[in-house]
Design an enzyme around this catalytic site. Structure first.
Site, PDB file in Angstrom:
ATOM      1  N   GLY A 136     -15.823  82.405  -6.811  1.00 59.96           N
ATOM      2  CA  GLY A 136     -16.165  83.041  -8.201  1.00 59.96           C
ATOM      3  C   GLY A 136     -15.996  84.463  -8.193  1.00 59.96           C
ATOM      4  O   GLY A 136     -17.287  84.747  -8.548  1.00 59.96           O
ATOM      5  N   THR A 145      -9.148  94.013  -8.698  1.00 63.41           N
ATOM      6  CA  THR A 145      -9.191  95.124  -7.444  1.00 63.41           C
ATOM      7  C   THR A 145     -10.575  95.807  -7.721  1.00 63.41           C
ATOM      8  O   THR A 145     -11.175  96.289  -6.827  1.00 63.41           O
ATOM      9  CB  THR A 145      -7.999  95.959  -7.765  1.00 63.41           C
ATOM     10  OG1 THR A 145      -7.005  95.464  -7.591  1.00 63.41           O
ATOM     11  CG2 THR A 145      -8.075  97.337  -6.624  1.00 63.41           C
ATOM     12  N   GLU A 191     -12.533  87.685   6.851  1.00 57.70           N
ATOM     13  CA  GLU A 191     -11.212  87.416   6.302  1.00 57.70           C
ATOM     14  C   GLU A 191     -10.301  88.427   6.591  1.00 57.70           C
ATOM     15  O   GLU A 191      -9.111  88.485   5.955  1.00 57.70           O
ATOM     16  CB  GLU A 191     -11.082  86.988   4.817  1.00 57.70           C
ATOM     17  CG  GLU A 191     -11.539  85.803   4.542  1.00 57.70           C
ATOM     18  CD  GLU A 191     -10.547  84.677   4.843  1.00 57.70           C
ATOM     19  OE1 GLU A 191     -10.630  84.476   6.183  1.00 57.70           O
ATOM     20  OE2 GLU A 191      -9.923  84.065   3.990  1.00 57.70           O
TER      21      GLU A 191
HETATM   22  C1  LIG Z   1      -2.760  82.558  -7.013  1.00 59.55           C
HETATM   23  C2  LIG Z   1      -3.840  83.398  -6.930  1.00 59.55           C
HETATM   24  C3  LIG Z   1      -5.322  82.897  -6.616  1.00 59.55           C
HETATM   25  C4  LIG Z   1      -6.342  83.609  -6.732  1.00 59.55           C
HETATM   26  N1  LIG Z   1      -7.356  83.024  -6.379  1.00 59.55           N
HETATM   27  C5  LIG Z   1      -8.816  83.491  -6.592  1.00 59.55           C
HETATM   28  C6  LIG Z   1      -9.946  83.114  -6.129  1.00 59.55           C
HETATM   29  O1  LIG Z   1      -9.894  81.773  -5.812  1.00 59.55           O
HETATM   30  N2  LIG Z   1     -11.041  83.457  -6.612  1.00 59.55           N
HETATM   31  C7  LIG Z   1     -11.130  84.926  -7.226  1.00 59.55           C
HETATM   32  O2  LIG Z   1     -12.017  85.550  -7.321  1.00 59.55           O
HETATM   33  N3  LIG Z   1      -9.786  85.493  -7.125  1.00 59.55           N
HETATM   34  C8  LIG Z   1      -8.760  84.913  -7.171  1.00 59.55           C
HETATM   35  N4  LIG Z   1      -7.430  85.527  -7.296  1.00 59.55           N
HETATM   36  C9  LIG Z   1      -7.533  86.678  -7.945  1.00 59.55           C
HETATM   37  C10 LIG Z   1      -7.065  87.927  -7.210  1.00 59.55           C
HETATM   38  O3  LIG Z   1      -8.169  88.510  -6.412  1.00 59.55           O
HETATM   39  C11 LIG Z   1      -6.886  89.286  -8.210  1.00 59.55           C
HETATM   40  O4  LIG Z   1      -5.625  88.898  -8.864  1.00 59.55           O
HETATM   41  C12 LIG Z   1      -6.696  90.594  -7.381  1.00 59.55           C
HETATM   42  O5  LIG Z   1      -7.863  90.849  -6.776  1.00 59.55           O
HETATM   43  C13 LIG Z   1      -6.101  91.702  -8.280  1.00 59.55           C
HETATM   44  O6  LIG Z   1      -6.916  91.717  -9.413  1.00 59.55           O
HETATM   45  P1  LIG Z   1      -6.244  91.815 -10.799  1.00 59.55           P
HETATM   46  O7  LIG Z   1      -5.144  90.368 -11.078  1.00 59.55           O
HETATM   47  O8  LIG Z   1      -7.080  92.002 -11.913  1.00 59.55           O
HETATM   48  O9  LIG Z   1      -5.063  92.999 -10.940  1.00 59.55           O
HETATM   49  P2  LIG Z   1      -5.653  94.422 -11.162  1.00 59.55           P
HETATM   50  O10 LIG Z   1      -6.713  94.917 -10.248  1.00 59.55           O
HETATM   51  O11 LIG Z   1      -5.671  94.859 -12.624  1.00 59.55           O
HETATM   52  O12 LIG Z   1      -4.029  95.041 -10.476  1.00 59.55           O
HETATM   53  C14 LIG Z   1      -3.024  95.245 -11.210  1.00 59.55           C
HETATM   54  C15 LIG Z   1      -2.183  96.124 -10.167  1.00 59.55           C
HETATM   55  O13 LIG Z   1      -2.496  97.580 -10.297  1.00 59.55           O
HETATM   56  C16 LIG Z   1      -2.566  97.789  -8.958  1.00 59.55           C
HETATM   57  N5  LIG Z   1      -3.924  98.627  -8.668  1.00 59.55           N
HETATM   58  C17 LIG Z   1      -5.047  98.183  -9.103  1.00 59.55           C
HETATM   59  N6  LIG Z   1      -5.976  99.240  -8.614  1.00 59.55           N
HETATM   60  C18 LIG Z   1      -5.464 100.104  -7.677  1.00 59.55           C
HETATM   61  C19 LIG Z   1      -5.651 101.227  -6.956  1.00 59.55           C
HETATM   62  N7  LIG Z   1      -6.907 101.515  -6.784  1.00 59.55           N
HETATM   63  N8  LIG Z   1      -4.804 101.739  -6.256  1.00 59.55           N
HETATM   64  C20 LIG Z   1      -3.462 101.360  -6.332  1.00 59.55           C
HETATM   65  N9  LIG Z   1      -3.202 100.436  -7.247  1.00 59.55           N
HETATM   66  C21 LIG Z   1      -3.855  99.692  -7.771  1.00 59.55           C
HETATM   67  C22 LIG Z   1      -2.805  96.658  -8.181  1.00 59.55           C
HETATM   68  O14 LIG Z   1      -2.174  96.708  -7.032  1.00 59.55           O
HETATM   69  C23 LIG Z   1      -1.884  95.539  -8.865  1.00 59.55           C
HETATM   70  O15 LIG Z   1      -0.554  95.949  -8.585  1.00 59.55           O
HETATM   71  C24 LIG Z   1      -6.394  84.950  -7.268  1.00 59.55           C
HETATM   72  C25 LIG Z   1      -4.873  85.571  -7.659  1.00 59.55           C
HETATM   73  C26 LIG Z   1      -4.071  84.832  -7.406  1.00 59.55           C
HETATM   74  C27 LIG Z   1      -2.558  85.426  -8.134  1.00 59.55           C
END
Ligand SMILES: Cc1cc2nc3c(=O)[nH]c(=O)nc-3n(C[C@H](O)[C@H](O)[C@H](O)COP(=O)(O)OP(=O)(O)OC[C@H]3O[C@@H](n4cnc5c(N)ncnc54)[C@H](O)[C@@H]3O)c2cc1C
Length: 381
Positions: A133, A141, A247
């Protein structure tokens, strides 16, 4: 740096025993029925309890853990041999790969005596499902932006907020939960939360990864005892930094990728179509990139075994593997468009999971940022 590329006889034997266990424990219709429905779906997650318990009975599940916690004091190499074989069979451990790779080791390092006594034997037995979670809407990110709050009231914390993308949440027994316990940006704590605690609810939503990966978890006045907090209040950032370092090289995608490209080449040869030099050069490039990803991964494992400080080699390994998968998919689309029919049994799931592979555990772009800033010393922005 010198590296030893050969496997030791006992490591070969460990791999052989894992393959034997796969033969013994997987149902006969594993590749036809179970793999295509995704390793995170409810049925497969429930199967993982039985499967991992079977691995544990054979002494194969947590061999790299110290003896006092149910392992055999093996090396990190053993974690990777297990990961390669499991990935190569469509990950029958389901979400329990997290238990073995980082949840258990994190509790060994940061958990209280009571938390270790409660959770480590269960994790080592292979019958407990956890979810992670961390992410929230607006905090992926930028994880430090998370808003789920745990407010201390005497001997309990009261948790309110929500998580998103929480894989396995529907079937999980526990959540490894991050919540804000102070006003500072990194005043975050870790809680071990039983998912059946009143006030916890889960809803799922559809997506490319099929059922089971994409869930939202809501917390409405959820009460947990103070003893469910891991480490000191506010120490969560350090704990998850450690947890994620276990990891660092993640999932051995190269292992399946190489099997799929081999299968595709065999298919092309059988059809008498593998005589085009452009096709051969493209196939060669895919294999070379996967082999590079494998070697970079082994380099990082080797550094870890030698207790050397973390470098950006892990980020380079991940980016190389993700690039190789994209090249593989383009190769298949260009030369073997009918590859799903009679193709490698893991291909469809591999394709589906490849899209989020560049998102989860730090996006592809973030890996490039880290390589640029920490590896190459380039300026931010
Ligand atoms: C199938 C799947 C399973 C998952 N399982 C889990 C889980 O079990 N538990 C959990 O906690 N999370 C989980 N996640 C979440 C995952 O960790 C997040 O989706 C990931 O950290 C990206 O965050 P976000 O989706 O908010 O995208 P954002 O952080 O909003 O990013 C959107 C875009 O902006 C870019 N970006 C953002 N910041 C930067 C930066 N500083 N420099 C360059 N580019 C940037 C990113 O690369 C991306 O292309 C899962 C995601 C998926 C798709």
């Amino acid at each position: 740096m010198n590296m030893e590329f050969g496997w030791k006889p006992e490591q070969e034997e460990y791999r052989r025993r894992i393959r034997q266990a796969l033969d013994d424990l997987l149902p006969a219709d594993w590749y036809e029925k179970w793999v295509p429905q995704s390793y995170a779906c409810d049925e497969n997650v429930e199967f993982s309890r039985q499967f991992c318990a079977g691995l544990a009975e054979r002494g194969l599940l947590v061999r790299h853990w110290p003896k006092e916690f149910g392992g055999e004091g093996g090396e990190d190499w053993e974690q990777f041999i297990l990961a390669e074989e499991m990935k190569g069979a469509g990950e029958p451990r389901g979400g329990q790969y997290m238990n073995v790779n980082w949840i258990g080791p994190t509790l060994m390092r940061h958990g209280s005596e009571a938390q270790r006594a409660e959770h480590l034997p269960r994790l080592a037995r292979g019958d407990t499902v956890w979810c992670q979670g961390f992410s929230e809407p607006g905090a992926g990110t930028d994880l430090a932006a998370l808003r789920t709050r745990a407010e201390r009231r005497g001997d309990v914390y009261v948790i309110n907020g929500s998580k998103i993308w929480t894989s396995y949440a529907r079937r999980a027994d526990f959540c490894f939960l991050l919540a804000r316990t102070g006003t500072g940006r990194k005043e975050i704590s870790v809680f071990l939360l039983p998912m059946n605690t009143p006030g916890v609810s889960v809803t799922s939503f559809p997506g490319l990864t099929k059922d089971g990966h994409l869930n939202e978890v809501f917390f409405s006045d959820v009460q947990v005892p103070v003893t469910a907090r891991v480490g000191a209040e506010g120490a969560g950032w350090q704990i998850i930094t450690d947890a994620l370092s276990y990891e660092r090289v993640g999932v051995p995608r190269y292992h399946v990728g190489l099997a799929i490209i081999d299968h595709a080449i065999e298919q092309l040869k059988a059809e008498g179509r593998y005589d085009d030099p452009v096709m051969q050069a493209r196939a060669g490039l895919v294999v070379a990139k996967f082999e590079a990803a494998r070697m970079l991964t082994y380099l990082v494992v080797d550094q870890r075994v030698k207790r050397l400080p973390a470098t950006t080699d892990a980020n380079v390994a991940r980016v190389t593997a993700l690039d190789a998968v994209n090249d593989l998919m383009n190769f298949l689309a260009d030369f073997v468009p009918d590859c799903l029919a009679g193709g490698h049994p893991l291909l469809e799931e591999y394709y589906r999971i490849n899209v989020p592979a560049g998102i989860t555990a730090g996006t592809y772009e973030l890996q490039l940022d880290l390589i640029a800033q920490r590896g190459l010393g380039l300026p931010r922005g």
